[in-house]
Design an enzyme around this catalytic site. Structure first.
Site, PDB file in Angstrom:
ATOM      1  CG  ASN A 152      -0.289  -0.365   2.488  1.00  0.00           C
ATOM      2  OD1 ASN A 152       0.278  -1.450   2.598  1.00  0.00           O
ATOM      3  ND2 ASN A 152      -0.332   0.497   3.462  1.00  0.00           N
ATOM      4  CB  SER A 200     -10.834  -3.628   1.112  1.00  0.00           C
ATOM      5  OG  SER A 200     -11.539  -2.563   1.699  1.00  0.00           O
ATOM      6  CG  HIS A 202     -12.434   1.561   1.486  1.00  0.00           C
ATOM      7  ND1 HIS A 202     -11.467   2.523   1.653  1.00  0.00           N
ATOM      8  CD2 HIS A 202     -12.098   0.531   2.310  1.00  0.00           C
ATOM      9  CE1 HIS A 202     -10.598   2.103   2.571  1.00  0.00           C
ATOM     10  NE2 HIS A 202     -10.960   0.900   2.977  1.00  0.00           N
ATOM     11  CB  CYS A 326      -3.725   2.814   9.206  1.00  0.00           C
ATOM     12  SG  CYS A 326      -4.741   2.201   7.893  1.00  0.00           S
TER      13      CYS A 326
HETATM   14  N1  PLP Z   1      -4.448  -4.170   3.663  1.00  0.00           N
HETATM   15  C1  PLP Z   1      -3.912  -3.223   2.880  1.00  0.00           C
HETATM   16  C2  PLP Z   1      -2.738  -3.568   2.008  1.00  0.00           C
HETATM   17  C3  PLP Z   1      -4.447  -1.933   2.858  1.00  0.00           C
HETATM   18  O1  PLP Z   1      -3.907  -0.991   2.081  1.00  0.00           O
HETATM   19  C4  PLP Z   1      -5.567  -1.652   3.688  1.00  0.00           C
HETATM   20  C5  PLP Z   1      -6.123  -0.283   3.771  1.00  0.00           C
HETATM   21  O2  PLP Z   1      -5.392   0.694   3.831  1.00  0.00           O
HETATM   22  C6  PLP Z   1      -6.093  -2.680   4.477  1.00  0.00           C
HETATM   23  C7  PLP Z   1      -5.506  -3.921   4.439  1.00  0.00           C
HETATM   24  C8  PLP Z   1      -7.276  -2.441   5.359  1.00  0.00           C
HETATM   25  O3  PLP Z   1      -8.442  -2.431   4.587  1.00  0.00           O
HETATM   26  P1  PLP Z   1      -9.806  -1.806   5.156  1.00  0.00           P
HETATM   27  O4  PLP Z   1      -9.622  -0.332   5.188  1.00  0.00           O
HETATM   28  O5  PLP Z   1     -10.852  -2.249   4.187  1.00  0.00           O
HETATM   29  O6  PLP Z   1     -10.017  -2.410   6.510  1.00  0.00           O
END
Ligand code: PLP
Length: 392
Positions: A152, A200, A202, A326
């Protein structure tokens, strides 16, 4: 001032067509799919049709899809679920140092609170893990390998196909967090050979609060929640029918234009990278030479703070972030860049640009136009900076 949104890795706007598909399931078709009367069958059918669509896009069968509330929950169900299934004998999990916190923190919890052992593998300077190091880490008691498909923060694609093949050869399950990959590159679970895969809504122009976990038939894990028999008891709770319908619609839309959109985003990313490196000295494009998802580029502006760059861009109407949405409240350098061996000062100067469906060449040109002034101003205030021609 028009906003130029370049943070599509954090989230995406829900596509109008997706919203349109979802709306009836809030109002006219609101019934609980588990109810026995006529109007409930509409909702039930919609959720099951959506399951067929999601499975079809991933090239698998509908009964291998479990709907969840998003990427974090899918990761938790997969990893803790496999661990809890083996609670009596504990065991070992293999992951990397560059995973999303939804995976890292889950593994740390299993280690610190439940006595599982976890290997957090190193990555190369591009952020990629070597399949050989996964092979070397697997032990007789390894239960699960969990390695993300696309990162990410830097967008790098991990060699999950090779990893899943070697794990399977040793009788070990593979989970992949494909949250940043689905909708951006083709993801075929059969071809990847993984046992569990998280996605996911969104992140792919679907709504927030919906996701899915692919579970290869025959893979056993304990559910984290207990309740009714929804999702075959693997994820009980009244189904989020509008969200499920929206997720399926978003996945179908992303699939339809995928090849053209990948090319468009690759071209725009290159335009941005060339524009920046052509007009600003002392920049590093992280993972530049590695395979990446189209649209993501993470660039270090040496001698300045990434947060200051993001703030200055925000004042110009440009939304970017310095890494994972996050973790922006912590002052620590990104754990991903640190694992890649990026010096702390350079990591702190890094900014993630996440291009998306509505990004235009004009927007990229605008960013390339305003950035040199921003960086020059920030560097003029930096005690560390000397222009190149004044350096010895
Ligand atoms: N895993 C990765 C690689 C992500 O980029 C994200 C969100 O930033 C997540 C998990 C978490 O997903 P969600 O926001 O749907 O809980």
């Amino acid at each position: 001032m028009e906003t130029i949104y370049l943070d599509h890795n954090a989230t995406t706007p829900t596509d109008e067509r997706v919203v349109e598909a979802m709306l009836p399931y809030f109002t006219r078709r609101f019934a609980n799919p588990s109810s026995g009367y006529g109007i409930a069958s509409d909702a039930r059918r919609a959720a099951e049709d959506a399951r067929v669509t999601v499975a079809d896009v991933l090239n698998t069968s509908p009964h291998s899809i479990v709907f969840t509330s998003g990427g974090t929950e899918s990761d938790n169900i997969a990893i803790k679920g496999v661990a809890l299934r083996n609670l009596d004998r504990r065991g070992h999990i293999v992951t990397t140092r560059v995973e999303h916190h939804a995976v890292l923190r889950t593994c740390e919890y299993l280690r610190d609170r439940l006595g599982f052992e976890v290997s957090f593998l190193d990555v190369d300077p591009n952020g990629r893990v070597a399949p050989e190091s996964v092979a070397a880490a697997i032990r007789h008691d390894t239960l699960l390998v969990t390695i993300m498909l696309a990162n990410n923060e830097v967008g790098v694609l991990e060699p999950v196909r090779e990893i899943a093949a070697l794990a399977r050869g040793k009788g070990v399950l593979t989970h992949t967090d494909a949250v940043q990959a689905v909708g951006k590159v083709p993801v075929d679970v059969d071809d990847l050979g993984v046992d569990l895969l998280s996605l996911s809504g969104h992140k792919l122009y679907g709504p927030k609060g919906i996701g899915a976990l692919y579970v290869r038939p025959g893979v056993e894990f304990d559910p984290l929640a207990h309740g009714g028999g929804h999702e075959r008891g693997l994820r009980p709770g009244t189904e989020n029918v509008p969200g499920i319908v929206g997720l399926a619609a978003a996945m179908r839309l992303a699939e339809q234009d995928l090849d053209a959109e990948m090319k468009r985003l690759r071209d725009l990313t290159l335009r941005l990278e060339e524009g920046i490196s052509g007009s600003i000295e002392d920049v590093t494009i992280h993972s530049e030479s590695a395979p990446r998802i189209p649209g993501t580029t993470n660039i270090a502006f040496h001698y300045v703070e990434g947060e200051s760059v993001a703030l200055s861009l925000d004042m110009e109407g440009v939304s970017v972030s310095t890494g994972s949405a996050c973790t922006t409240d912590t002052a620590q350098p990104s754990h991903v860049l640190s694992a890649m061996g990026v010096a702390p000062g350079v990591a702190q100067g890094s900014v993630r640009f996440g291009l998306g469906r509505h990004t235009t060449a004009g927007e990229i040109d605008r960013v390339v136009e305003v950035l040199p002034g921003i960086i020059a101003r920030l560097r003029s205030m930096s005690p560390l900076y000397r222009p190149k021609d004044e350096r010895r």
